[in-house]
Design an enzyme around this catalytic site. Structure first.
Site, PDB file in Angstrom:
ATOM      1  CG  ASP A 139     -10.212   7.469   8.253  1.00 14.52           C
ATOM      2  OD1 ASP A 139     -10.816   6.516   8.786  1.00 14.52           O
ATOM      3  OD2 ASP A 139      -9.035   7.406   7.856  1.00 14.52           O
ATOM      4  CD  GLU A 183      -2.913   1.161   2.279  1.00 12.54           C
ATOM      5  OE1 GLU A 183      -3.828   0.349   2.065  1.00 12.54           O
ATOM      6  OE2 GLU A 183      -2.842   1.880   3.301  1.00 12.54           O
ATOM      7  CG  HIS A 207     -15.257  -0.176  12.319  1.00 14.25           C
ATOM      8  ND1 HIS A 207     -15.414   1.086  12.846  1.00 14.25           N
ATOM      9  CD2 HIS A 207     -15.061  -0.009  10.993  1.00 14.25           C
ATOM     10  CE1 HIS A 207     -15.325   1.981  11.887  1.00 14.25           C
ATOM     11  NE2 HIS A 207     -15.109   1.344  10.744  1.00 14.25           N
ATOM     12  CG  HIS A 214      -7.672   2.940  -0.544  1.00 12.37           C
ATOM     13  ND1 HIS A 214      -7.369   3.036   0.797  1.00 12.37           N
ATOM     14  CD2 HIS A 214      -6.949   1.905  -1.009  1.00 12.37           C
ATOM     15  CE1 HIS A 214      -6.499   2.094   1.119  1.00 12.37           C
ATOM     16  NE2 HIS A 214      -6.218   1.403   0.033  1.00 12.37           N
ATOM     17  CE  LYS A 217     -17.608  -3.798   4.990  1.00  9.23           C
ATOM     18  NZ  LYS A 217     -16.402  -3.069   5.480  1.00  9.23           N
TER      19      LYS A 217
END
Length: 307
Positions: A109, A17, A159, A77, A175
């Site tokens: 976020d 990433e 989470h 993303h 999801k």
């Protein structure tokens, strides 16, 4: 390439990433990292996306540059935050035109330092964004017959915004039912959390590949930032003791962090992990040390990068 094509075979996947650089100096560091890591030929590399538009154009540009100038397969993303359907469709059209094969669809976020009203977002949850991308795929606009491969986030430690762990799994299942093809987890330091999460996914009838997120500790400052980034990561006492013993010696801190991450990765491979996703922080040295220690042959030798 669609993620389901990338995932064919019994061997685990490996991915890296990156995040978009904000300065010329940071850009040069990142492009050197990409050159260093390209020879490892990861199955894909992901590119993060800033909240509230902070790095969004930079993300698009970086993804397209990686796609155009390297042998790497970039996965951008995409988040729900501060977006409407028209904007998301425009981004998907841009990526489809550039033959980007996959998206990582995230809740995102909350932006810092700007006024933000979540109720104005077209997508209230990541599952809504997954459904929208799936509908885009069904339109036939993407050059790949199956459209974008769709990834979502998983949280082995839970989470931070959903303390109810049963409800958290319901959200993840939503999801997956909406059309997700794979899961990439938040970073973690205790493999028992990941293995338990994987078992709970099976119990929830979730059977898509789960890729484990790993971020080595390379400095005490980075160690503290990790806790913030992960919304309160759980650090095992074994790791804390080792770091406390050498916290005055930056080189030893790095060695301890790398050794711990290497042990984590070996244990995950022994437990048949579907893949390992390295959070590189745009630097290659730690990732290369870990990857080399795993004894995994490189898939092929790419031509030199022009990044």
């Amino acid at each position: 390439m669609h993620i389901t094509d990338i995932m064919r075979g019994d061997s685990p996947m490996f991915s890296f990433e990156f995040f978009p650089p904000k300065t010329m100096e940071a850009a040069e560091t990142l492009y050197q990292t990409i050159r260093d890591l390209e020879s490892y030929m990861p199955h894909f590399v992901s590119v993060t996306y800033g909240a509230g538009g902070s790095t969004r154009d930079l993300t698009h540009d970086l993804v397209e540059r990686i796609q155009r100038t390297t042998k790497l397969d970039p996965i951008p993303h995409l988040t729900c935050v501060c977006h409407n359907e028209e904007e998301i469709e425009g981004i998907l059209l841009r990526y489809a035109k550039s033959a980007i094969g996959n998206i990582l669809a995230l809740g995102g976020d909350r932006p810092v330092g700007i006024a933000y009203d979540k109720s104005r977002d077209s997508f209230q949850h990541a599952a809504d964004l997954v459904k929208f991308i799936r509908r885009f795929n069904e339109s036939g606009t993407h050059p790949h017959r199956r459209g974008f491969g769709i990834g979502v986030a998983g949280f082995p430690e839970g989470h931070p915004a959903t303390p109810n762990r049963l409800r958290e799994m319901d959200y993840l299942k939503a999801k997956v039912d909406a059309g997700a093809d794979y899961i990439v987890t938040q970073l973690f330091f205790d493999n028992r959390d990941f293995l338990d999460f994987r078992e709970r996914c099976v119990l929830a009838d979730i059977h898509i590949p789960i890729i484990a997120g790993i971020m080595p500790v390379t400095s005490i400052g980075g160690f503290k930032r990790i806790a913030e980034l992960a919304g309160g990561a759980r650090f095992p006492a074994k790791l804390l003791r080792a770091l406390h013993r050498c916290q005055g010696d930056p080189e030893m801190v790095k060695r301890v962090g790398l050794h711990f991450a290497i042990e984590q990765c070996h244990d995950l491979l022994d437990n048949d992990v579907a893949g390992i996703h390295f959070y590189t922080l745009n630097r290659s040295d730690a990732t290369r040390v870990i990857f080399d220690s795993l004894g995994i042959p490189r898939r092929r030798n790419p031509e030199p990068s022009s990044v």
